[in-house]
Motif scaffolding. Structure first.
Motif, PDB file in Angstrom:
ATOM      1  N   ASP A  56     -13.593  -4.502  12.462  1.00 54.50           N
ATOM      2  CA  ASP A  56     -14.599  -4.743  11.430  1.00 54.50           C
ATOM      3  C   ASP A  56     -14.179  -4.117  10.104  1.00 54.50           C
ATOM      4  OD1 ASP A  56     -16.319  -6.241  13.039  1.00 54.50           O
ATOM      5  OD2 ASP A  56     -17.351  -4.435  13.769  1.00 54.50           O
ATOM      6  N   GLY A  57     -13.554  -2.940  10.153  1.00 56.91           N
ATOM      7  CA  GLY A  57     -13.048  -2.302   8.939  1.00 56.91           C
ATOM      8  C   GLY A  57     -11.944  -3.112   8.284  1.00 56.91           C
ATOM      9  N   GLN A  58     -11.075  -3.705   9.095  1.00 52.49           N
ATOM     10  CA  GLN A  58     -10.015  -4.556   8.548  1.00 52.49           C
ATOM     11  C   GLN A  58     -10.611  -5.772   7.837  1.00 52.49           C
ATOM     12  OE1 GLN A  58      -7.725  -5.494  12.015  1.00 52.49           O
ATOM     13  NE2 GLN A  58      -6.667  -3.512  12.043  1.00 52.49           N
ATOM     14  N   LEU A  59     -11.622  -6.369   8.446  1.00 48.25           N
ATOM     15  CA  LEU A  59     -12.282  -7.516   7.814  1.00 48.25           C
ATOM     16  C   LEU A  59     -12.934  -7.097   6.498  1.00 48.25           C
ATOM     17  CD1 LEU A  59     -13.964  -9.203  10.918  1.00 48.25           C
ATOM     18  CD2 LEU A  59     -11.902  -9.951   9.704  1.00 48.25           C
ATOM     19  N   MET A  60     -13.547  -5.910   6.481  1.00 50.97           N
ATOM     20  CA  MET A  60     -14.168  -5.410   5.254  1.00 50.97           C
ATOM     21  C   MET A  60     -13.120  -5.171   4.168  1.00 50.97           C
ATOM     22  SD  MET A  60     -16.480  -4.457   3.217  1.00 50.97           S
ATOM     23  CE  MET A  60     -17.782  -4.907   4.302  1.00 50.97           C
ATOM     24  N   ARG A  61     -12.005  -4.568   4.538  1.00 54.17           N
ATOM     25  CA  ARG A  61     -10.950  -4.304   3.555  1.00 54.17           C
ATOM     26  C   ARG A  61     -10.424  -5.615   2.962  1.00 54.17           C
ATOM     27  NH1 ARG A  61      -7.389  -0.519   1.717  1.00 54.17           N
ATOM     28  NH2 ARG A  61      -5.297  -1.294   1.283  1.00 54.17           N
ATOM     29  N   GLN A  62     -10.196  -6.615   3.805  1.00 55.06           N
ATOM     30  CA  GLN A  62      -9.737  -7.914   3.311  1.00 55.06           C
ATOM     31  C   GLN A  62     -10.758  -8.549   2.379  1.00 55.06           C
ATOM     32  OE1 GLN A  62      -9.006 -10.044   6.940  1.00 55.06           O
ATOM     33  NE2 GLN A  62      -6.970  -9.154   7.233  1.00 55.06           N
ATOM     34  N   ALA A  63     -12.025  -8.456   2.733  1.00 50.99           N
ATOM     35  CA  ALA A  63     -13.079  -9.024   1.888  1.00 50.99           C
ATOM     36  C   ALA A  63     -13.174  -8.274   0.563  1.00 50.99           C
ATOM     37  CB  ALA A  63     -14.421  -8.986   2.616  1.00 50.99           C
ATOM     38  N   LEU A  64     -13.010  -6.952   0.589  1.00 50.82           N
ATOM     39  CA  LEU A  64     -13.026  -6.174  -0.653  1.00 50.82           C
ATOM     40  C   LEU A  64     -11.843  -6.527  -1.539  1.00 50.82           C
ATOM     41  CD1 LEU A  64     -14.145  -2.694   0.691  1.00 50.82           C
ATOM     42  CD2 LEU A  64     -15.340  -4.063  -1.039  1.00 50.82           C
ATOM     43  N   GLU A  65     -10.659  -6.672  -0.936  1.00 47.51           N
ATOM     44  CA  GLU A  65      -9.492  -7.067  -1.728  1.00 47.51           C
ATOM     45  C   GLU A  65      -9.738  -8.406  -2.408  1.00 47.51           C
ATOM     46  OE1 GLU A  65      -6.361  -6.920   1.169  1.00 47.51           O
ATOM     47  OE2 GLU A  65      -5.915  -4.812   0.760  1.00 47.51           O
ATOM     48  N   SER A  66     -10.341  -9.331  -1.693  1.00 47.27           N
ATOM     49  CA  SER A  66     -10.636 -10.646  -2.248  1.00 47.27           C
ATOM     50  C   SER A  66     -11.660 -10.561  -3.385  1.00 47.27           C
ATOM     51  CB  SER A  66     -11.146 -11.568  -1.140  1.00 47.27           C
ATOM     52  OG  SER A  66     -11.557 -12.797  -1.654  1.00 47.27           O
ATOM     53  N   SER A  67     -12.673  -9.715  -3.222  1.00 47.05           N
ATOM     54  CA  SER A  67     -13.738  -9.610  -4.216  1.00 47.05           C
ATOM     55  C   SER A  67     -13.340  -8.779  -5.434  1.00 47.05           C
ATOM     56  CB  SER A  67     -14.990  -8.989  -3.585  1.00 47.05           C
ATOM     57  OG  SER A  67     -15.527  -9.849  -2.626  1.00 47.05           O
ATOM     58  N   LEU A  68     -12.521  -7.760  -5.232  1.00 45.48           N
ATOM     59  CA  LEU A  68     -12.188  -6.843  -6.324  1.00 45.48           C
ATOM     60  C   LEU A  68     -10.902  -7.223  -7.057  1.00 45.48           C
ATOM     61  CD1 LEU A  68     -12.967  -3.435  -4.601  1.00 45.48           C
ATOM     62  CD2 LEU A  68     -14.315  -4.551  -6.379  1.00 45.48           C
ATOM     63  N   GLN A  69      -9.876  -7.556  -6.324  1.00 45.41           N
ATOM     64  CA  GLN A  69      -8.552  -7.742  -6.910  1.00 45.41           C
ATOM     65  C   GLN A  69      -8.294  -9.219  -7.161  1.00 45.41           C
ATOM     66  OE1 GLN A  69      -6.255  -5.651  -3.982  1.00 45.41           O
ATOM     67  NE2 GLN A  69      -6.966  -3.678  -4.699  1.00 45.41           N
ATOM     68  N   ARG A  70      -8.954  -9.742  -8.168  1.00 49.92           N
ATOM     69  CA  ARG A  70      -8.890 -11.169  -8.464  1.00 49.92           C
ATOM     70  C   ARG A  70      -7.559 -11.598  -9.059  1.00 49.92           C
ATOM     71  NH1 ARG A  70     -14.950 -12.663 -10.301  1.00 49.92           N
ATOM     72  NH2 ARG A  70     -15.958 -11.590  -8.591  1.00 49.92           N
ATOM     73  N   ALA A  71      -6.838 -10.676  -9.678  1.00 43.48           N
ATOM     74  CA  ALA A  71      -5.552 -11.020 -10.287  1.00 43.48           C
ATOM     75  C   ALA A  71      -4.397 -10.767  -9.319  1.00 43.48           C
ATOM     76  CB  ALA A  71      -5.350 -10.217 -11.572  1.00 43.48           C
ATOM     77  N   GLY A  72      -4.699 -10.505  -8.070  1.00 40.53           N
ATOM     78  CA  GLY A  72      -3.652 -10.226  -7.095  1.00 40.53           C
ATOM     79  C   GLY A  72      -3.488  -8.733  -6.897  1.00 40.53           C
ATOM     80  N   ALA A  73      -2.389  -8.348  -6.289  1.00 36.38           N
ATOM     81  CA  ALA A  73      -2.137  -6.942  -6.006  1.00 36.38           C
ATOM     82  C   ALA A  73      -1.976  -6.163  -7.312  1.00 36.38           C
ATOM     83  CB  ALA A  73      -0.893  -6.793  -5.146  1.00 36.38           C
ATOM     84  N   PRO A  74      -2.640  -5.016  -7.424  1.00 35.05           N
ATOM     85  CA  PRO A  74      -2.542  -4.223  -8.653  1.00 35.05           C
ATOM     86  C   PRO A  74      -1.149  -3.656  -8.863  1.00 35.05           C
ATOM     87  CG  PRO A  74      -4.289  -3.408  -7.202  1.00 35.05           C
ATOM     88  CD  PRO A  74      -3.535  -4.447  -6.459  1.00 35.05           C
ATOM     89  N   THR A  75      -0.786  -3.442 -10.123  1.00 35.80           N
ATOM     90  CA  THR A  75       0.494  -2.822 -10.435  1.00 35.80           C
ATOM     91  C   THR A  75       0.398  -1.308 -10.355  1.00 35.80           C
ATOM     92  OG1 THR A  75      -0.048  -2.901 -12.791  1.00 35.80           O
ATOM     93  CG2 THR A  75       1.250  -4.725 -11.892  1.00 35.80           C
ATOM     94  N   PHE A  76      -0.795  -0.781 -10.596  1.00 34.27           N
ATOM     95  CA  PHE A  76      -1.056   0.652 -10.416  1.00 34.27           C
ATOM     96  C   PHE A  76      -2.549   0.840 -10.157  1.00 34.27           C
ATOM     97  CE2 PHE A  76      -3.250   1.947 -14.307  1.00 34.27           C
ATOM     98  CZ  PHE A  76      -3.048   0.847 -15.110  1.00 34.27           C
ATOM     99  N   TYR A  77      -2.875   2.015  -9.610  1.00 36.53           N
ATOM    100  CA  TYR A  77      -4.261   2.302  -9.276  1.00 36.53           C
ATOM    101  C   TYR A  77      -4.807   3.380 -10.210  1.00 36.53           C
ATOM    102  CZ  TYR A  77      -3.222  -0.100  -4.901  1.00 36.53           C
ATOM    103  OH  TYR A  77      -2.858  -1.029  -3.962  1.00 36.53           O
ATOM    104  N   ARG A  78      -5.999   3.142 -10.733  1.00 41.71           N
ATOM    105  CA  ARG A  78      -6.704   4.145 -11.537  1.00 41.71           C
ATOM    106  C   ARG A  78      -7.919   4.695 -10.794  1.00 41.71           C
ATOM    107  NH1 ARG A  78      -8.149   2.119 -17.318  1.00 41.71           N
ATOM    108  NH2 ARG A  78      -8.944   4.226 -17.368  1.00 41.71           N
ATOM    109  N   TYR A  79      -8.392   3.947  -9.795  1.00 43.30           N
ATOM    110  CA  TYR A  79      -9.601   4.320  -9.078  1.00 43.30           C
ATOM    111  C   TYR A  79      -9.349   4.233  -7.577  1.00 43.30           C
ATOM    112  CZ  TYR A  79     -11.388   2.978 -13.658  1.00 43.30           C
ATOM    113  OH  TYR A  79     -11.582   2.843 -15.006  1.00 43.30           O
ATOM    114  N   HIS A  80     -10.145   4.976  -6.828  1.00 40.72           N
ATOM    115  CA  HIS A  80     -10.077   4.921  -5.366  1.00 40.72           C
ATOM    116  C   HIS A  80     -11.474   4.599  -4.837  1.00 40.72           C
ATOM    117  CE1 HIS A  80      -8.819   5.790  -1.279  1.00 40.72           C
ATOM    118  NE2 HIS A  80      -9.937   6.474  -1.147  1.00 40.72           N
TER     119      HIS A  80
END
Length: 178
Positions: A56-80
């Motif tokens: 269930d956590g894996q499904l949540m992480r995938q859904a969050l990536e889809s909802s948050l990272q609309r431009a694809g994988a980030p080049t760097f992280y500013r937030y956690h």
């Protein structure tokens, strides 16, 4: 008078309403305004999503990536983003033999957004909730497993969308000045 005859009037009313919104300074939550700090979507693309255990956590992480990272994988992280996520099940539609013919699933998440370099400082936090249900049909194991998987994806997507909206509102209300 029929609705078809009034259609031009309805279209005119909608157009006037949209013009009224444009005149009051309305702009979309995810849009950027010229001369303003980085837009919400740019900042959302810079969120590192913490580890979530189990399927269930894996499904949540995938859904969050889809909802948050609309431009694809980030080049760097500013937030956690740290998320605790769980699904509970409640049997409803009980039979005389105590078996259940319908299960209600309730998904709950608690999230915290911190700066990547200083996870001790909370920028924003919130909760998200979603519910779904499934019928339990005797001797339909394959269909039940398939339905359960689809339902768990729907719950993860609903929670991820709520979290993304809450974070977008935070970013909108706290423009990036740096």
């Amino acid at each position: 008078m029929s609705f078809a005859r009034n259609l031009p009037l309805v279209n005119l009313a909608v157009l006037l309403g949209l013009l009224g919104l444009a005149g009051c300074g309305f702009h979309p939550l995810y849009g950027s305004v010229a001369g303003q700090p980085p837009d919400v979507t740019t900042r959302m693309d810079q969120i590192d999503i913490g580890h979530l255990s189990n399927r269930d956590g894996q499904l949540m992480r995938q859904a969050l990536e889809s909802s948050l990272q609309r431009a694809g994988a980030p080049t760097f992280y500013r937030y956690h983003l740290a998320v605790s996520y769980g699904i509970s099940v409640q049997g409803i539609g009980l039979q005389p033999d105590s078996s259940s013919t319908r299960n209600r699933y309730m998904a709950d998440a608690r999230w915290t957004l911190t700066p990547e370099g200083n996870r001790g400082v909370t920028l924003a936090s919130g909760n998200a909730h979603a519910a779904d249900a499934e019928n339990v049909i005797d001797n339909q194991n394959f269909m039940g497993t398939l339905d359960n998987g689809i339902m768990r994806h729907r719950l993860a997507k609903a929670i991820a969308d709520q979290i993304a909206t809450q974070i977008a509102i935070y970013f909108h209300n706290h423009p990036d000045r740096g």
